[in-house]
Design an enzyme around this catalytic site. Sequence first.
Site, PDB file in Angstrom:
ATOM      1  N   LYS A  79       3.055   2.919   8.907  1.00  0.00           N
ATOM      2  CA  LYS A  79       4.258   2.247   8.403  1.00  0.00           C
ATOM      3  C   LYS A  79       5.446   3.193   8.488  1.00  0.00           C
ATOM      4  CE  LYS A  79       5.852  -0.322   4.309  1.00  0.00           C
ATOM      5  NZ  LYS A  79       5.483  -0.777   2.941  1.00  0.00           N
ATOM      6  N   SER A 154       5.909  -5.500   2.045  1.00  0.00           N
ATOM      7  CA  SER A 154       6.783  -4.904   3.033  1.00  0.00           C
ATOM      8  C   SER A 154       6.029  -4.292   4.222  1.00  0.00           C
ATOM      9  CB  SER A 154       7.648  -3.817   2.383  1.00  0.00           C
ATOM     10  OG  SER A 154       6.836  -2.782   1.845  1.00  0.00           O
ATOM     11  N   SER A 178       2.703  -4.560  -1.546  1.00  0.00           N
ATOM     12  CA  SER A 178       3.181  -4.492  -0.162  1.00  0.00           C
ATOM     13  C   SER A 178       2.112  -4.213   0.878  1.00  0.00           C
ATOM     14  CB  SER A 178       4.290  -3.436  -0.041  1.00  0.00           C
ATOM     15  OG  SER A 178       5.434  -3.856  -0.738  1.00  0.00           O
TER      16      SER A 178
END
Length: 488
Positions: A79, A154, A178
């Site tokens: 990420k 996210s 997330s």
Amino acid sequence: MSIEKMTAIEISKNIKNKKISTVEVLDETIKQIKEKDEKIKGFITVAEEEARKQASLIQDKIEKGELLGPLAGVPIAIKDNIDTKNIKTTCASKILYNFVPTFDATAVKNLKDAGAIIIGKTNMDEFAMGSTSETSAFEVTKNPWDLTKVPGGSSGGTCAVVASGQVSCGLGSDTGGSIRQPSSYCGVTGIKPTYGTVSRFGLIAYGSSLDQIGPVAKNVEDCATILETISSYDRFDSTSMRRDKYNFISALKQDVKGMKIGIPKEYLEKGIDDEVKEAVLKAAQIMKEKGAIVEEFSLDLVDYAIPAYYIIACAEASSNLARFDGVKYGYRTKEYEGLHEMYKKSRSEGFGDEVKRRIMLGSFVLSSGYYDAYYLKALKVKRLIKQAYDEAFEKYDLILGPVAPTTAPKIGESLKDPLKMYLSDIYTISVNLAGLPAISLPCALDKNKMPIGVQFIANCFEENKMIAAGHALEKELSENFVPNFSLV
């Protein structure tokens, strides 16, 4: 040899058995990314050159017997809010569009030490602020199951590239769900560990008391393996916990017979889609058949979790994001007069609307006259939520519930009403407020063939119980949680 449906463990075994080389695995991975990511938009940066350097070195070490671990030679996506040396790390924000870290996050370093190959950085909601991956400054990631729908957020980029077979696994971060929520939307498995289990050193902070790095993969075994690899005490992280054991892989062999599992009745009442509720009850029935004791109970304070979370998270964000000012690195406005205007214009132009909204909310609740009324009260609610979980875990080994009230919404729907997006986190955020571990895994498909996830929540430092339960549930599921590759 096609690797798009292989797990990380299967890839590693094939490398060790000399059925395929690390370089060939990387070639196939890059091929998958080039073929699919034009539609998915899951990667912000593909570090092909850096990955090829790693692959050659790792292959040599495997042949010499120096790398024997279960992730040796496996490409992994990271990420884009987790620092990677010599690879751009942007947090999907214009204000960090050109930032290249000079060091690896501890979790990334642990993966590299185990022989994993960092293939690239995945898209996300800007600074992890969002639940759909639509607030990225660069692109909107699509759900591999239906390209008109969001992958969640996210960590939507990581979950989308795993679900679409571009990579077998990746890292995300979980501040209020997330990792778990996009895992549910994309039909993959994700773990949010106990706060302090995985070092936050090198994780660009959103809410420091809530953030945790965790794995995303195609199954529970891969997630347990990655979690065991990245977990460690770290003197560079003041919130890092020193644990006696990190043997999460051993939990895969554990039985769930006699395990007590509670389902909060509040989770199955208002606001939940009927098909999601049915999936939770289906999971409960499977666990009963496996010998677990499952019953409903009341978990109070659920209604207070969302306001408490957003007050605390935004307050911490307003402090953490103050460092991005255009002075030493990142975006700086081109035209300005004086330092104050440079700050103002750089931040105004560099941050997106959702980030500005949360910074303003955080600054408000921390301001004089409102601190006691909002921030201090939210901290008191956080403590009460932890106490409610403590009482529940005196009676139950695990808590079973939904991950999100619905399956993935259409792109553009949630951003029309930010409050609606915030409410989609209702089943996940209390876990972060209490610092607990949780695992999300796919359980069913809805009428539109979109995946539905369920989550097991465990007490602090009891990841092995939820991994054992998740593994037991996974073995009984008949659905094939692979998206229609003809879409991508």
